[in-house]
Write a protein that holds these residues in place. Sequence first.
Motif, short mmCIF file in Angstrom:
data_model
loop_
_atom_site.label_atom_id
_atom_site.label_comp_id
_atom_site.label_asym_id
_atom_site.label_seq_id
_atom_site.Cartn_x
_atom_site.Cartn_y
_atom_site.Cartn_z
N ALA A 21 0.73 -1.25 0.03
CA ALA A 21 0.03 -0.04 0.13
C ALA A 21 0.80 1.31 -0.03
O ALA A 21 0.57 2.08 -0.70
CB ALA A 21 -0.85 -0.07 1.27
N VAL A 22 1.99 1.17 0.87
CA VAL A 22 2.86 2.50 0.99
C VAL A 22 3.41 2.51 -0.59
O VAL A 22 3.44 3.92 -1.16
CB VAL A 22 3.67 2.22 2.12
CG1 VAL A 22 4.92 3.53 1.88
CG2 VAL A 22 2.97 2.53 3.28
N THR A 24 2.56 1.71 -3.57
CA THR A 24 1.51 2.23 -4.44
C THR A 24 1.39 3.63 -4.28
O THR A 24 0.93 4.26 -5.26
CB THR A 24 -0.04 1.46 -4.28
OG1 THR A 24 0.56 -0.12 -4.41
CG2 THR A 24 -0.94 1.73 -5.30
N LEU A 25 0.94 4.23 -3.02
CA LEU A 25 0.75 5.46 -2.75
C LEU A 25 2.01 6.32 -3.17
O LEU A 25 1.85 7.26 -3.81
CB LEU A 25 0.44 5.86 -1.46
CG LEU A 25 -0.78 5.23 -0.78
CD1 LEU A 25 -0.79 5.39 0.64
CD2 LEU A 25 -2.15 6.02 -1.57
N LEU A 26 3.18 5.98 -3.12
CA LEU A 26 4.49 6.64 -3.21
C LEU A 26 4.49 6.70 -4.70
O LEU A 26 4.81 7.89 -5.50
CB LEU A 26 5.75 6.16 -2.81
CG LEU A 26 5.84 6.29 -1.36
CD1 LEU A 26 7.28 5.33 -0.91
CD2 LEU A 26 5.97 7.73 -1.10
N ALA A 28 1.89 6.66 -7.07
CA ALA A 28 0.76 7.23 -7.46
C ALA A 28 1.19 8.88 -7.23
O ALA A 28 0.78 9.72 -8.17
CB ALA A 28 -0.55 6.98 -6.76
N ALA A 29 1.71 9.11 -6.07
CA ALA A 29 2.10 10.58 -5.76
C ALA A 29 3.14 10.91 -6.82
O ALA A 29 3.22 12.40 -7.27
CB ALA A 29 2.71 10.78 -4.47
N ASN A 30 3.99 10.39 -7.42
CA ASN A 30 5.01 10.72 -8.21
C ASN A 30 4.66 10.55 -9.76
O ASN A 30 5.36 10.97 -10.56
CB ASN A 30 6.29 9.98 -8.21
CG ASN A 30 6.85 10.14 -6.66
OD1 ASN A 30 6.75 11.39 -6.29
ND2 ASN A 30 7.50 9.21 -6.08
#
Length: 50
Positions: A21-22, A24-26, A28-30
């Motif tokens: 999850a972390v 994936t979030l990183l 998506a943020a980039n």
Amino acid sequence: MLERTRTAERYARGFTAALVAVATLLLAANAGPARAETPQPGPQAVADSR
């Protein structure tokens, strides 16, 4: 009948899910659009006022 899972196995699955999850979030943020490059100031023509 369902088997009981070991506590360590449940923690390992939870930790792996949190890690995914972390990541994936990183990612998506980039993944946003790239910033436009600012134009470099170059020589400018001066209008003749005669």
